[in-house]
Motif scaffolding. Structure first.
Motif, PDB file in Angstrom:
ATOM      1  N   ARG A  97       0.838  -1.212   0.000  1.00  0.00           N
ATOM      2  CA  ARG A  97       0.000   0.000   0.000  1.00  0.00           C
ATOM      3  C   ARG A  97       0.867   1.254   0.000  1.00  0.00           C
ATOM      4  NH1 ARG A  97       0.836   2.353   4.785  1.00  0.00           N
ATOM      5  NH2 ARG A  97       1.150   1.057   6.647  1.00  0.00           N
ATOM      6  N   GLY A  98       0.220   2.382  -0.266  1.00  0.00           N
ATOM      7  CA  GLY A  98       0.896   3.663  -0.199  1.00  0.00           C
ATOM      8  C   GLY A  98       1.110   4.104   1.235  1.00  0.00           C
ATOM      9  N   PRO A  99       1.825   5.211   1.438  1.00  0.00           N
ATOM     10  CA  PRO A  99       2.112   5.691   2.791  1.00  0.00           C
ATOM     11  C   PRO A  99       0.869   6.173   3.527  1.00  0.00           C
ATOM     12  CG  PRO A  99       2.918   7.241   1.140  1.00  0.00           C
ATOM     13  CD  PRO A  99       2.487   6.025   0.397  1.00  0.00           C
ATOM     14  N   LEU A 100       0.938   6.062   4.856  1.00  0.00           N
ATOM     15  CA  LEU A 100      -0.170   6.435   5.728  1.00  0.00           C
ATOM     16  C   LEU A 100       0.341   7.344   6.840  1.00  0.00           C
ATOM     17  CD1 LEU A 100      -3.083   6.100   6.957  1.00  0.00           C
ATOM     18  CD2 LEU A 100      -2.187   4.061   8.124  1.00  0.00           C
ATOM     19  N   LEU A 101      -0.381   8.436   7.077  1.00  0.00           N
ATOM     20  CA  LEU A 101      -0.109   9.307   8.212  1.00  0.00           C
ATOM     21  C   LEU A 101      -1.308   9.275   9.148  1.00  0.00           C
ATOM     22  CD1 LEU A 101       1.521  11.489   9.740  1.00  0.00           C
ATOM     23  CD2 LEU A 101       0.387  13.201   8.284  1.00  0.00           C
ATOM     24  N   LEU A 102      -1.061   8.948  10.416  1.00  0.00           N
ATOM     25  CA  LEU A 102      -2.075   9.016  11.458  1.00  0.00           C
ATOM     26  C   LEU A 102      -1.859  10.294  12.254  1.00  0.00           C
ATOM     27  CD1 LEU A 102      -1.781   5.342  12.778  1.00  0.00           C
ATOM     28  CD2 LEU A 102      -3.495   6.217  11.177  1.00  0.00           C
ATOM     29  N   ILE A 103      -2.916  11.067  12.443  1.00  0.00           N
ATOM     30  CA  ILE A 103      -2.824  12.316  13.204  1.00  0.00           C
ATOM     31  C   ILE A 103      -3.716  12.210  14.437  1.00  0.00           C
ATOM     32  CG2 ILE A 103      -3.359  14.782  13.192  1.00  0.00           C
ATOM     33  CD1 ILE A 103      -2.498  14.922  10.324  1.00  0.00           C
ATOM     34  N   ALA A 104      -3.154  12.596  15.587  1.00  0.00           N
ATOM     35  CA  ALA A 104      -3.879  12.537  16.847  1.00  0.00           C
ATOM     36  C   ALA A 104      -3.996  13.918  17.462  1.00  0.00           C
ATOM     37  CB  ALA A 104      -3.155  11.604  17.824  1.00  0.00           C
ATOM     38  N   GLY A 105      -5.117  14.164  18.118  1.00  0.00           N
ATOM     39  CA  GLY A 105      -5.292  15.368  18.908  1.00  0.00           C
ATOM     40  C   GLY A 105      -5.115  15.029  20.380  1.00  0.00           C
ATOM     41  N   GLY A 106      -4.175  15.673  21.044  1.00  0.00           N
ATOM     42  CA  GLY A 106      -3.856  15.331  22.421  1.00  0.00           C
ATOM     43  C   GLY A 106      -4.969  15.610  23.406  1.00  0.00           C
ATOM     44  N   LYS A 107      -5.938  16.460  23.035  1.00  0.00           N
ATOM     45  CA  LYS A 107      -7.072  16.769  23.904  1.00  0.00           C
ATOM     46  C   LYS A 107      -8.394  16.270  23.320  1.00  0.00           C
ATOM     47  CE  LYS A 107      -4.989  20.770  26.215  1.00  0.00           C
ATOM     48  NZ  LYS A 107      -5.129  22.212  26.557  1.00  0.00           N
ATOM     49  N   ASP A 108      -8.301  15.290  22.436  1.00  0.00           N
ATOM     50  CA  ASP A 108      -9.491  14.742  21.791  1.00  0.00           C
ATOM     51  C   ASP A 108     -10.223  13.823  22.766  1.00  0.00           C
ATOM     52  OD1 ASP A 108     -11.368  13.436  20.176  1.00  0.00           O
ATOM     53  OD2 ASP A 108     -10.030  13.395  18.454  1.00  0.00           O
ATOM     54  N   ASN A 109     -11.470  14.118  23.051  1.00  0.00           N
ATOM     55  CA  ASN A 109     -12.281  13.261  23.914  1.00  0.00           C
ATOM     56  C   ASN A 109     -12.895  12.087  23.170  1.00  0.00           C
ATOM     57  OD1 ASN A 109     -11.935  14.709  26.329  1.00  0.00           O
ATOM     58  ND2 ASN A 109     -13.555  16.158  25.788  1.00  0.00           N
ATOM     59  N   THR A 110     -13.171  12.261  21.881  1.00  0.00           N
ATOM     60  CA  THR A 110     -13.837  11.219  21.110  1.00  0.00           C
ATOM     61  C   THR A 110     -12.865  10.129  20.670  1.00  0.00           C
ATOM     62  OG1 THR A 110     -15.493  12.800  20.332  1.00  0.00           O
ATOM     63  CG2 THR A 110     -15.242  10.774  19.059  1.00  0.00           C
ATOM     64  N   VAL A 111     -11.722  10.532  20.127  1.00  0.00           N
ATOM     65  CA  VAL A 111     -10.668   9.586  19.728  1.00  0.00           C
ATOM     66  C   VAL A 111      -9.375  10.027  20.415  1.00  0.00           C
ATOM     67  CG1 VAL A 111      -9.464   8.452  17.833  1.00  0.00           C
ATOM     68  CG2 VAL A 111     -11.811   9.265  17.494  1.00  0.00           C
ATOM     69  N   PRO A 112      -9.202   9.677  21.686  1.00  0.00           N
ATOM     70  CA  PRO A 112      -8.000  10.096  22.404  1.00  0.00           C
ATOM     71  C   PRO A 112      -6.720   9.577  21.752  1.00  0.00           C
ATOM     72  CG  PRO A 112      -9.676   9.355  23.941  1.00  0.00           C
ATOM     73  CD  PRO A 112     -10.166   8.999  22.562  1.00  0.00           C
ATOM     74  N   GLU A 113      -5.638  10.245  22.058  1.00  0.00           N
ATOM     75  CA  GLU A 113      -4.337   9.917  21.473  1.00  0.00           C
ATOM     76  C   GLU A 113      -3.958   8.457  21.705  1.00  0.00           C
ATOM     77  OE1 GLU A 113       0.043   9.505  22.510  1.00  0.00           O
ATOM     78  OE2 GLU A 113      -1.650   9.729  23.873  1.00  0.00           O
ATOM     79  N   THR A 114      -4.409   7.863  22.815  1.00  0.00           N
ATOM     80  CA  THR A 114      -4.097   6.452  23.079  1.00  0.00           C
ATOM     81  C   THR A 114      -4.703   5.535  22.022  1.00  0.00           C
ATOM     82  OG1 THR A 114      -6.020   6.359  24.566  1.00  0.00           O
ATOM     83  CG2 THR A 114      -3.867   6.738  25.576  1.00  0.00           C
ATOM     84  N   VAL A 115      -5.857   5.909  21.490  1.00  0.00           N
ATOM     85  CA  VAL A 115      -6.490   5.116  20.436  1.00  0.00           C
ATOM     86  C   VAL A 115      -5.663   5.193  19.148  1.00  0.00           C
ATOM     87  CG1 VAL A 115      -8.538   4.899  18.962  1.00  0.00           C
ATOM     88  CG2 VAL A 115      -8.787   5.334  21.421  1.00  0.00           C
ATOM     89  N   THR A 116      -5.200   6.384  18.802  1.00  0.00           N
ATOM     90  CA  THR A 116      -4.399   6.536  17.582  1.00  0.00           C
ATOM     91  C   THR A 116      -3.081   5.773  17.697  1.00  0.00           C
ATOM     92  OG1 THR A 116      -5.396   8.700  17.197  1.00  0.00           O
ATOM     93  CG2 THR A 116      -3.365   8.209  16.009  1.00  0.00           C
ATOM     94  N   ARG A 117      -2.448   5.808  18.869  1.00  0.00           N
ATOM     95  CA  ARG A 117      -1.193   5.065  19.045  1.00  0.00           C
ATOM     96  C   ARG A 117      -1.440   3.558  19.010  1.00  0.00           C
ATOM     97  NH1 ARG A 117       3.019   8.075  19.404  1.00  0.00           N
ATOM     98  NH2 ARG A 117       2.764  10.275  20.009  1.00  0.00           N
ATOM     99  N   ALA A 118      -2.581   3.113  19.511  1.00  0.00           N
ATOM    100  CA  ALA A 118      -2.933   1.696  19.411  1.00  0.00           C
ATOM    101  C   ALA A 118      -3.202   1.309  17.959  1.00  0.00           C
ATOM    102  CB  ALA A 118      -4.150   1.392  20.281  1.00  0.00           C
ATOM    103  N   THR A 119      -3.752   2.247  17.191  1.00  0.00           N
ATOM    104  CA  THR A 119      -3.952   2.000  15.756  1.00  0.00           C
ATOM    105  C   THR A 119      -2.612   1.829  15.054  1.00  0.00           C
ATOM    106  OG1 THR A 119      -6.005   3.280  15.771  1.00  0.00           O
ATOM    107  CG2 THR A 119      -4.941   2.939  13.630  1.00  0.00           C
TER     108      THR A 119
END
Length: 263
Positions: free
Chosen positions: A196-218
């Protein structure tokens, strides 16, 4: 020929919320567009007035909807998705339908285990009634502030709510919640795809809906693929980071990453 860029919104936001991004990416030499989900009205007002066509659409429906749009493009696009749009972008990238993808505060895919309390609170308006699986659900201004705009002023949150918020189908949230118990979950992404092509995941450190821990687990779900998978965190940003007054910083970071990928 300019490279197509397809923007994919998530739950509770209308596609027109991408308008500033379209102008920026067009000025940068891309050919961007931001189609709505199946059933979305042409405008925020039209969608609020008649939300029924949105009801019942799940993750696979939306993925197939955007796959059909991709099939009509002159060349494979770059995908940029927010929230559930970020999940859809990852699914399409894993299916080799895109040059690259940027998933911003993306909804959790199958295999992601953390379920932070703030995520449960943000999605409670849907989960409090099982019948919402087949309905549309609207957020109140107060619910929108917690789920989307907790890192901006109350005045800005109210303005964002008035301008962009629309009803959303409940089905994708129920599907994502059951993903790790379903062998054929629509929230499954081909994270092991080496080509596949490259992927960038972006996290918001104060996101209540998708907290940064979810993005790092992804990010960990992609550990078995040698394809480029990067992560970028905006520590002081919430789920509204694509639409609030700081949107340009996020958008320009996306453009800079694409340039580093020679895209």
């Amino acid at each position: 020929m300019a490279t197509p860029v397809l923007f994919i919104h998530g739950l509770w936001l209308h596609a027109s919320s991408w308008e500033p991004w379209l102008h920026l990416f067009r000025d940068a030499g891309y050919d961007p567009q931001a189609p709505g989900w199946p059933g979305d009205g042409e405008t925020v007002e039209a969608t609020r007035a008649d939300p029924e066509p949105i009801a019942g659409h799940g993750i696979d429906d939306v993925t197939e909807h955007f796959a059909a749009i991709i099939d009509k493009l002159p060349s494979p696009p770059i995908l940029i998705g927010h929230s559930f749009g970020g999940m859809i972008a990852q699914k399409l990238l894993g299916q080799d339908r895109a040059l690259a993808a940027i998933a911003i505060d993306a909804a959790q895919i199958k295999g992601v285990l953390p379920v932070p309390l703030s995520s449960l609170k943000a999605t409670l308006p849907v989960f409090k009634n099982p019948a919402n699986r087949n309905r549309t659900v609207s957020l109140t201004a107060e619910q929108f502030r917690f789920a989307f705009a907790s890192a901006v002023s109350a005045e800005e949150s109210e303005d964002l709510f008035e301008h962009w918020a629309i009803p959303a189908p409940g089905r994708p949230l129920f599907e994502a919640a059951a993903a790790n118990f379903s062998p054929h979950s629509p929230a499954q992404v081909a994270t092991g795809n080496e080509n596949r092509g490259p992927l960038l995941l972006i996290a918001g450190g104060k996101d209540n809906t998708v907290p940064e821990t979810v993005t790092r687990a992804t990010l960990k779900q992609y550990r078995h693929s040698s394809a480029v998978t990067d992560i970028l965190e905006f520590a002081d940003r919430s789920h509204s980071l694509t639409i609030d007054s700081g949107w340009r910083e996020v958008a320009e970071a996306c453009l800079a990453w694409l340039r580093r990928q020679s895209l």
